[in-house]
Write a protein that holds these residues in place. Sequence first.
Motif, PDB file in Angstrom:
ATOM      1  N   LEU A 141       0.800  -1.210   0.000  1.00  0.00           N
ATOM      2  CA  LEU A 141       0.000   0.000   0.000  1.00  0.00           C
ATOM      3  C   LEU A 141       0.841   1.271   0.000  1.00  0.00           C
ATOM      4  N   SER A 142       2.160   1.118  -0.070  1.00  0.00           N
ATOM      5  CA  SER A 142       3.024   2.293  -0.143  1.00  0.00           C
ATOM      6  C   SER A 142       4.247   1.940  -0.978  1.00  0.00           C
ATOM      7  N   GLY A 143       4.922   2.939  -1.426  1.00  0.00           N
ATOM      8  CA  GLY A 143       6.124   2.739  -2.223  1.00  0.00           C
ATOM      9  C   GLY A 143       6.942   4.016  -2.247  1.00  0.00           C
ATOM     10  N   ALA A 144       8.109   3.948  -2.842  1.00  0.00           N
ATOM     11  CA  ALA A 144       8.990   5.117  -2.902  1.00  0.00           C
ATOM     12  C   ALA A 144       9.325   5.405  -4.355  1.00  0.00           C
ATOM     13  N   VAL A 145       9.364   6.647  -4.676  1.00  0.00           N
ATOM     14  CA  VAL A 145       9.742   7.104  -6.019  1.00  0.00           C
ATOM     15  C   VAL A 145      10.876   8.103  -5.843  1.00  0.00           C
ATOM     16  N   SER A 146      11.921   7.939  -6.623  1.00  0.00           N
ATOM     17  CA  SER A 146      13.042   8.887  -6.573  1.00  0.00           C
ATOM     18  C   SER A 146      12.991   9.767  -7.807  1.00  0.00           C
ATOM     19  N   GLU A 147      13.236  11.011  -7.577  1.00  0.00           N
ATOM     20  CA  GLU A 147      13.279  11.936  -8.707  1.00  0.00           C
ATOM     21  C   GLU A 147      14.577  11.710  -9.438  1.00  0.00           C
ATOM     22  N   ASN A 148      14.499  11.703 -10.752  1.00  0.00           N
ATOM     23  CA  ASN A 148      15.756  11.528 -11.522  1.00  0.00           C
ATOM     24  C   ASN A 148      16.485  12.869 -11.603  1.00  0.00           C
ATOM     25  N   THR A 149      17.734  12.797 -11.949  1.00  0.00           N
ATOM     26  CA  THR A 149      18.529  14.028 -12.060  1.00  0.00           C
ATOM     27  C   THR A 149      18.227  14.691 -13.393  1.00  0.00           C
TER      28      THR A 149
END
Length: 188
Positions: free
Chosen positions: A175-183
Motif C-alpha cells: 500500500l506504499s512505495g517510494a519514487v526517486s526523482e531523476n537528475t
Amino acid sequence: VTDDDGATDDVPVTVTITGTNDAPVIDEGAGTLSGAVSENTEADTTLQDAVTGQVVFSDVDSGDTPEASASTAEADVTLAYTPDGGSETPTLPAGLVATAAELRAAFSITDPATGAWQYDASGLNLEALGSGDTIELTYTVVVTDDDGATDDVPVTVTITGTNDAPVIDEGAGTLSGAVSENTEADTT
C-alpha cells in the motif's frame, strides 16, 4: 304403544351413538405460513434475525390433543437457490459457508401444541449470497391427533442476499512505495 281402547305397553329403546375420529384441521388463513430473512451486510456484525410464525389448527374430537411437527431431513425439505436474475437451481452458490443441511436445520417447531415455528438464521454465514439472490426452503408441517389422523401444510422461508461492499485486505498488498526523482541529466 297404545291401542284403541287405551291399553298401553312399553319397552325401552336404546340408541347408541358411536363416535369416530375426526382428523385435525389446519386453518391456513389464520396462520403465518411463510417468513423472510435478509442476509446481513458485511459491516453489520449483528446476526440475522429469527423469523417466526404459527400453523393454526383445531380438532373437533373432545379430548384430542393434536400436535404439530416437521422434518428437516433432506428428503422432506425443498431447497431452491435462485441467483439474482437467474434461474432456480438446487446447487448453492460457491463460497456459501452455510451448508444445505445447516440451512434446513434452522427450522423448528417451537411449541407443538400451538403450532408455533421458528427459522433461526443467527448461526448461518450467508455472506456469499449476492444482492437479490434467494434461497427458498419449503417444509411440510404435519398436525397429528391422538389417534394418528393428520393434516399438513407447507411453510416457506425465503432468504434474500444483500449487496456486500468490496473489502480491501490491507495486510495482503503493498500500500506504499517510494519514487526517486531523476537528475536533470537523466532523461529516463
